[in-house]
Design an enzyme around this catalytic site. Sequence first.
Site, PDB file in Angstrom:
ATOM      1  N   GLY A 175      56.022  38.612  36.897  1.00 15.38           N
ATOM      2  CA  GLY A 175      55.499  38.210  35.586  1.00 15.38           C
ATOM      3  C   GLY A 175      54.664  39.334  35.011  1.00 15.38           C
ATOM      4  CG  LEU A 176      54.369  39.536  30.736  1.00 17.14           C
ATOM      5  CD1 LEU A 176      53.954  38.824  29.447  1.00 17.14           C
ATOM      6  CD2 LEU A 176      54.988  40.902  30.416  1.00 17.14           C
ATOM      7  CB  SER A 177      49.708  43.180  33.439  1.00 15.70           C
ATOM      8  OG  SER A 177      48.399  43.447  33.866  1.00 15.70           O
ATOM      9  N   GLY A 196      48.879  35.914  36.185  1.00 17.50           N
ATOM     10  CA  GLY A 196      48.285  35.058  37.220  1.00 17.50           C
ATOM     11  C   GLY A 196      48.952  35.182  38.580  1.00 17.50           C
ATOM     12  CB  SER A 209      59.066  43.054  40.258  1.00 13.89           C
ATOM     13  OG  SER A 209      58.600  41.728  40.278  1.00 13.89           O
TER      14      SER A 209
HETATM   15  P1  ADP Z   1      48.406  39.366  37.713  1.00 11.79           P
HETATM   16  O1  ADP Z   1      48.358  39.437  39.207  1.00 11.79           O
HETATM   17  O2  ADP Z   1      49.610  38.619  37.193  1.00 11.79           O
HETATM   18  O3  ADP Z   1      48.184  40.664  36.994  1.00 11.79           O
HETATM   19  P2  ADP Z   1      45.831  38.163  37.943  1.00 11.79           P
HETATM   20  O4  ADP Z   1      46.011  37.014  38.887  1.00 11.79           O
HETATM   21  O5  ADP Z   1      45.250  39.443  38.470  1.00 11.79           O
HETATM   22  O6  ADP Z   1      47.228  38.431  37.217  1.00 11.79           O
HETATM   23  O7  ADP Z   1      44.947  37.752  36.704  1.00 11.79           O
HETATM   24  C1  ADP Z   1      45.113  36.543  36.021  1.00 11.79           C
HETATM   25  C2  ADP Z   1      43.798  36.166  35.341  1.00 11.79           C
HETATM   26  O8  ADP Z   1      43.984  34.957  34.624  1.00 11.79           O
HETATM   27  C3  ADP Z   1      42.693  35.923  36.353  1.00 11.79           C
HETATM   28  O9  ADP Z   1      41.504  36.433  35.814  1.00 11.79           O
HETATM   29  C4  ADP Z   1      42.670  34.383  36.463  1.00 11.79           C
HETATM   30  O10 ADP Z   1      41.407  33.902  36.843  1.00 11.79           O
HETATM   31  C5  ADP Z   1      43.027  33.965  35.045  1.00 11.79           C
HETATM   32  N1  ADP Z   1      43.678  32.654  34.923  1.00 11.79           N
HETATM   33  C6  ADP Z   1      43.330  31.703  34.046  1.00 11.79           C
HETATM   34  N2  ADP Z   1      44.128  30.617  34.148  1.00 11.79           N
HETATM   35  C7  ADP Z   1      45.016  30.889  35.113  1.00 11.79           C
HETATM   36  C8  ADP Z   1      46.129  30.166  35.660  1.00 11.79           C
HETATM   37  N3  ADP Z   1      46.457  28.956  35.255  1.00 11.79           N
HETATM   38  N4  ADP Z   1      46.856  30.776  36.633  1.00 11.79           N
HETATM   39  C9  ADP Z   1      46.528  32.005  37.049  1.00 11.79           C
HETATM   40  N5  ADP Z   1      45.520  32.740  36.579  1.00 11.79           N
HETATM   41  C10 ADP Z   1      44.740  32.193  35.602  1.00 11.79           C
END
Ligand code: ADP
Length: 208
Positions: free
Chosen positions: A32-34, A37, A106
């Site tokens: 998924g996108l940056s 989550g 990815s």
């Molecule tokens: P990625 O790994 O996809 O780049 P991260 O997990 O590092 O994303 O970051 C996602 C951000 O969004 C975090 O700061 C997280 O706390 C926030 N967030 C808010 N709501 C959700 C949700 N439902 N699921 C996942 N992350 C969430």
Amino acid sequence: MSHNLVWHSHPVDQQVRAEQKSQRPMVIWFTGLSASGKSTIAGALEQILTRQGYHTYLLDGDNVRHGLCRDLGFADADRQENIRRVGEVAKLMADAGLIVLAAFISPFRADRRLVREILPEGQFVEVFVDTPLAVCRARDPKGLYARAERGEIRQFTGIDSPYETPERPEVRISAGDLSVAEAVNQLLAYLHEVDALRAGYQPVAHEA
Ligand code: ADP
């Protein structure tokens, strides 16, 4: 390159290691996108699985770029090599009997397909963390979208580098509409449905 090499089969194989751990090894691949989550949901799922006695390992995109893939950038060829290496590592870890959680943008279908194809049938679970770009941009926990929009980061997925949506992921999570706990429960329900969890599994109430 490898035409003079012969595969050596050892007496202790994946099945032996999986039985020792009483679990079904697999790779749960979050794409998924940056800021969609992936890491957050993978980390929360891993916490629950380990509390329930499973043996896991979380391979995280940002972390492997500090070591294994420190020589790679974000051009298409580098992204492809990044996923190829990580896919091979995930495969070794699954062969060691672990439940591997892999969190990588990815962005390319072909690269994800390659990882699916190197794994034994049924051991690749593609999880599309489907959060709208606008939500990811608004979250922007590391300020990366803001920097990409100012042109300070090039080839940023969703801004000036493409993201190819999965066509048939095993699980699609609408993470823009769900809490982390709801996303984790959706995954636990899927793992239960495909019989990947031991009998007696209970969904875990989880504060988030
Ligand atoms: P990625 O790994 O996809 O780049 P991260 O997990 O590092 O994303 O970051 C996602 C951000 O969004 C975090 O700061 C997280 O706390 C926030 N967030 C808010 N709501 C959700 C949700 N439902 N699921 C996942 N992350 C969430």
